[in-house]
Design an enzyme around this catalytic site. Sequence first.
Site, PDB file in Angstrom:
ATOM      1  N   ARG A 182       0.825  -1.220   0.000  1.00  8.38           N
ATOM      2  CA  ARG A 182       0.000   0.000   0.000  1.00  8.38           C
ATOM      3  C   ARG A 182       0.850   1.257   0.000  1.00  8.38           C
ATOM      4  NH1 ARG A 182      -2.735  -3.652   2.969  1.00  8.38           N
ATOM      5  NH2 ARG A 182      -1.842  -2.905   4.919  1.00  8.38           N
ATOM      6  N   GLU A 196       3.202  -6.007  13.560  1.00  8.07           N
ATOM      7  CA  GLU A 196       2.070  -6.169  14.480  1.00  8.07           C
ATOM      8  C   GLU A 196       1.539  -7.595  14.430  1.00  8.07           C
ATOM      9  OE1 GLU A 196      -1.253  -3.680  13.573  1.00  8.07           O
ATOM     10  OE2 GLU A 196      -2.174  -3.967  15.529  1.00  8.07           O
TER      11      GLU A 196
HETATM   12  P1  AMP Z   1       4.150  -1.937  11.695  1.00 10.11           P
HETATM   13  O1  AMP Z   1       5.428  -2.490  11.170  1.00 10.11           O
HETATM   14  O2  AMP Z   1       3.656  -2.691  12.901  1.00 10.11           O
HETATM   15  O3  AMP Z   1       4.214  -0.446  11.920  1.00 10.11           O
HETATM   16  O4  AMP Z   1       3.058  -2.206  10.595  1.00 10.11           O
HETATM   17  C1  AMP Z   1       2.949  -1.397   9.528  1.00 10.11           C
HETATM   18  C2  AMP Z   1       2.646  -2.163   8.267  1.00 10.11           C
HETATM   19  O5  AMP Z   1       1.673  -3.164   8.439  1.00 10.11           O
HETATM   20  C3  AMP Z   1       2.122  -1.231   7.222  1.00 10.11           C
HETATM   21  O6  AMP Z   1       2.683  -1.618   6.001  1.00 10.11           O
HETATM   22  C4  AMP Z   1       0.624  -1.436   7.257  1.00 10.11           C
HETATM   23  O7  AMP Z   1       0.135  -1.484   5.943  1.00 10.11           O
HETATM   24  C5  AMP Z   1       0.411  -2.751   7.953  1.00 10.11           C
HETATM   25  N1  AMP Z   1      -0.480  -2.697   9.120  1.00 10.11           N
HETATM   26  C6  AMP Z   1      -0.126  -2.950  10.402  1.00 10.11           C
HETATM   27  N2  AMP Z   1      -1.166  -2.863  11.225  1.00 10.11           N
HETATM   28  C7  AMP Z   1      -2.215  -2.519  10.462  1.00 10.11           C
HETATM   29  C8  AMP Z   1      -3.596  -2.247  10.744  1.00 10.11           C
HETATM   30  N3  AMP Z   1      -4.118  -2.345  11.992  1.00 10.11           N
HETATM   31  N4  AMP Z   1      -4.391  -1.897   9.710  1.00 10.11           N
HETATM   32  C9  AMP Z   1      -3.888  -1.801   8.465  1.00 10.11           C
HETATM   33  N5  AMP Z   1      -2.605  -2.047   8.135  1.00 10.11           N
HETATM   34  C10 AMP Z   1      -1.772  -2.401   9.118  1.00 10.11           C
END
Ligand code: AMP
Length: 182
Positions: free
Chosen positions: A68, A105
Amino acid sequence: MATTVSRDVVAELRAAVRDIPDFPTPGILFKDVTPLLASAELFRLALDAMAAPFRESGVTHVVAIEARGFIFGAPIAERLNAGVLPVRKPGKLPAATERIEYALEYGSGSLEIHRDACEPTPPPRVLVVDDVLATGGTAAATCQLVERVGGIVVGVSCLIELGFLHGRGALAGRRVETVLAY
Ligand code: AMP
């Protein structure tokens, strides 16, 4: 006499982000930006808001994170008169790559960048772009990748920030700008 109608752009953008519970795994509340993307006007407003804080930062390249991040990164680069450097999941980039493993996450992941992506002199001044800042693991790993191949990270721009996951902590010392905070 012309009437100025004030708009709450942030509220309009927020209303176009849909919550999907338990996607892709139980317990995750997924922020679905597809309704926002589907509106030409809201998409444009989101891109303007994401690019605006970095207009005077001398950004030469946007690093867009698969998948995205690509959707937002390319038009932001165009707004900043910058090039695009893709960061992709392993095995997708055709030339020699640098790889980083990181926690996210839900689960863990790896990302790659072309080794020669930041070779031009002077070194590229990079803005890292993604849709959502959650734990910050993805953005932090991407910043490290960029620096490993010789780029200068100017900042990180995301549409959405999940504040309760403290992604800014993973990006301590870096400039982080987001439009919608939850
Ligand atoms: P993080 O590495 O935990 O900051 O996760 C960020 C990445 O995971 C991004 O590329 C987001 O597209 C996706 N992502 C993580 N959590 C979510 C969420 N709750 N909703 C949508 N996309 C998420």
